[in-house]
Design an enzyme around this catalytic site. Structure first.
Site, PDB file in Angstrom:
ATOM      1  CD  GLU B  48      25.478 -52.264  30.434  1.00 19.02           C
ATOM      2  OE1 GLU B  48      25.906 -51.523  31.085  1.00 19.02           O
ATOM      3  OE2 GLU B  48      24.682 -53.196  30.227  1.00 19.02           O
ATOM      4  CG  ASN B  52      28.921 -46.579  32.054  1.00 20.25           C
ATOM      5  OD1 ASN B  52      28.247 -47.315  32.908  1.00 20.25           O
ATOM      6  ND2 ASN B  52      29.895 -47.559  31.384  1.00 20.25           N
ATOM      7  NE  ARG B 106      25.237 -49.055  37.128  1.00 17.56           N
ATOM      8  CZ  ARG B 106      23.803 -48.988  36.823  1.00 17.56           C
ATOM      9  NH1 ARG B 106      23.065 -48.128  37.212  1.00 17.56           N
ATOM     10  NH2 ARG B 106      23.055 -49.774  36.082  1.00 17.56           N
TER      11      ARG B 106
HETATM   12  N1  LIG Z   1      30.953 -41.838  31.041  1.00 19.87           N
HETATM   13  C1  LIG Z   1      31.548 -42.096  32.297  1.00 19.87           C
HETATM   14  N2  LIG Z   1      31.943 -41.109  32.738  1.00 19.87           N
HETATM   15  C2  LIG Z   1      32.941 -41.180  34.040  1.00 19.87           C
HETATM   16  N3  LIG Z   1      33.046 -42.452  34.718  1.00 19.87           N
HETATM   17  C3  LIG Z   1      32.704 -43.250  33.902  1.00 19.87           C
HETATM   18  C4  LIG Z   1      31.985 -43.562  32.624  1.00 19.87           C
HETATM   19  N4  LIG Z   1      31.637 -44.758  32.022  1.00 19.87           N
HETATM   20  C5  LIG Z   1      32.181 -45.520  33.072  1.00 19.87           C
HETATM   21  N5  LIG Z   1      32.946 -44.957  34.249  1.00 19.87           N
HETATM   22  C6  LIG Z   1      33.538 -45.386  35.118  1.00 19.87           C
HETATM   23  O1  LIG Z   1      33.991 -46.751  34.925  1.00 19.87           O
HETATM   24  C7  LIG Z   1      33.456 -47.701  35.926  1.00 19.87           C
HETATM   25  C8  LIG Z   1      33.202 -49.005  35.108  1.00 19.87           C
HETATM   26  O2  LIG Z   1      32.220 -48.801  34.265  1.00 19.87           O
HETATM   27  P1  LIG Z   1      31.074 -50.171  33.796  1.00 19.87           P
HETATM   28  O3  LIG Z   1      30.004 -49.695  33.110  1.00 19.87           O
HETATM   29  O4  LIG Z   1      31.922 -51.389  33.314  1.00 19.87           O
HETATM   30  O5  LIG Z   1      30.658 -50.619  35.357  1.00 19.87           O
HETATM   31  P2  LIG Z   1      29.401 -49.673  36.143  1.00 19.87           P
HETATM   32  O6  LIG Z   1      28.865 -48.712  35.359  1.00 19.87           O
HETATM   33  O7  LIG Z   1      30.072 -49.370  37.669  1.00 19.87           O
HETATM   34  O8  LIG Z   1      28.576 -50.860  36.540  1.00 19.87           O
HETATM   35  P3  LIG Z   1      27.336 -51.366  35.524  1.00 19.87           P
HETATM   36  O9  LIG Z   1      27.769 -51.016  34.157  1.00 19.87           O
HETATM   37  O10 LIG Z   1      27.627 -52.923  35.741  1.00 19.87           O
HETATM   38  O11 LIG Z   1      26.072 -51.093  35.921  1.00 19.87           O
HETATM   39  C9  LIG Z   1      32.326 -46.990  36.639  1.00 19.87           C
HETATM   40  O12 LIG Z   1      32.118 -47.449  37.893  1.00 19.87           O
HETATM   41  C10 LIG Z   1      32.624 -45.676  36.353  1.00 19.87           C
HETATM   42  O13 LIG Z   1      33.788 -45.357  37.605  1.00 19.87           O
HETATM   43 MG   LIG Z   2      28.009 -48.992  33.662  1.00 27.57          MG
END
Ligand SMILES: Nc1ncnc2c1ncn2[C@@H]1O[C@H](COP(=O)(O)OP(=O)(O)OP(=O)(O)O)[C@@H](O)[C@H]1O
Ligand SMILES: [Mg+2]
Lengths: 108, 146
Positions: B48, B52, B106
């Site tokens: 995860e 990200n 996502r």
């Molecule tokens: N490394 C990162 N750099 C920039 N923004 C991030 C990063 N990690 C997370 N985010 C932000 O946090 C939000 C939530 O992250 P999360 O992993 O919970 O959900 P997601 O990636 O949108 O969906 P999923 O993980 O279910 O595919 C993301 O949509 C993004 O905006």
């Molecule tokens: Mg994610």
């Protein structure tokens, strides 16, 4: 990862094999949609029994196929879900939208 | 506390590298005779964080992701760091089902999964500078009497 398709008396069984992460998710949805469109099954079942790994990228693959099936008006379900994949699915609340069936071992 | 084993790796933010991070953490965890469940949970959490960094941190550009896996006694600590775009509101980002992605690819469950599958999750980020995620999980192993 790989996907295998099998006709089970009108139901299209979609076996997911290997590791379903963000990398593998690319293109998998389209591949499944394509088979649904050309085979025109009465229902679709996604089988997780041979899936060794899945993270949140798999959730979107499942929800996307649900949308495809809704559009053409056929039911979709999940089967063979266990371990941490089951936990990921339950965490997301996906069971409220898609039926999870226990394995029917006799038919395998 | 001094680590008993350390693996440091640095990978480009290409999706084909996601599997490497999982293999590294699984290799370190294997030294603690973990249960299947423990291994797949920590692998999922790491996947995860790395995804990200690739999807949100760097987006359409390619940058480096720095991954450190440490074993300290029965505890595994994994740090995943990127120099991508960073997170404006971390608290909000950590909420279940919150996502800034709009394409339907996502679902906003990444941080919830990391939190559930680890004992401790720390996130620090600066917009325009990058994000650091620290995951900790104690591996009780197959011989755990609990
Ligand atoms: N490394 C990162 N750099 C920039 N923004 C991030 C990063 N990690 C997370 N985010 C932000 O946090 C939000 C939530 O992250 P999360 O992993 O919970 O959900 P997601 O990636 O949108 O969906 P999923 O993980 O279910 O595919 C993301 O949509 C993004 O905006
Ligand atoms: Mg994610």
């Amino acid at each position: 990862m790989e996907v295998a398709f099998e006709n089970r008396g009108g139901e299209l069984l979609v076996e997911l094999i290997g590791e379903l992460d963000h990398h593998a998710a690319k293109g998998i949805g389209q591949k499944i949609d394509f088979e649904i469109c050309i085979r025109r099954p009465a229902s679709v079942c996604l089988d997780f029994g041979k899936l060794a790994f899945m993270d949140s990228s798999g959730l979107a693959v499942i929800m996307g196929r649900r949308r495809t099936c809704m559009e053409i008006g056929i039911p979709i379900c999940l089967t063979g879900v266990s371990g941490s994949i089951r936990k990921v699915l339950l965490m997301s609340g996906i069971q409220k939208y898609i039926k999870m069936k226990e394995y029917n071992y006799e038919s395998r | 506390m001094k680590a008993d084993n350390v693996i440091r790796m640095q990978v480009e933010s290409r999706s084909c590298n996601e599997g490497f991070a999982r293999v590294a953490v699984a290799a370190v965890a294997a030294q603690l005779d973990p249960t299947l469940e423990e291994v797949s949970e920590i692998k999922t959490a790491v996947s995860e964080a790395v995804t990200n960094s690739i999807v949100h941190g760097y987006g359409d550009t390619i940058g480096m992701i720095y991954i450190t896996v440490k074993r300290i006694g029965r505890k595994i600590q994994v740090v995943i760091r990127d120099k991508g775009k960073g997170i404006e509101d971390i608290e909000r980002a950590r909420e279940p089902l919150y996502t800034t992605s709009t394409g339907g690819e996502r679902s906003g469950m990444g941080f919830t999964i990391m939190e559930t599958f680890s004992d401790r999750l720390r996130v620090s980020s600066r917009p325009g500078r990058g994000t650091r995620v620290t995951l900790e999980k104690t591996i009780y192993g197959k011989d755990d009497p609990r």
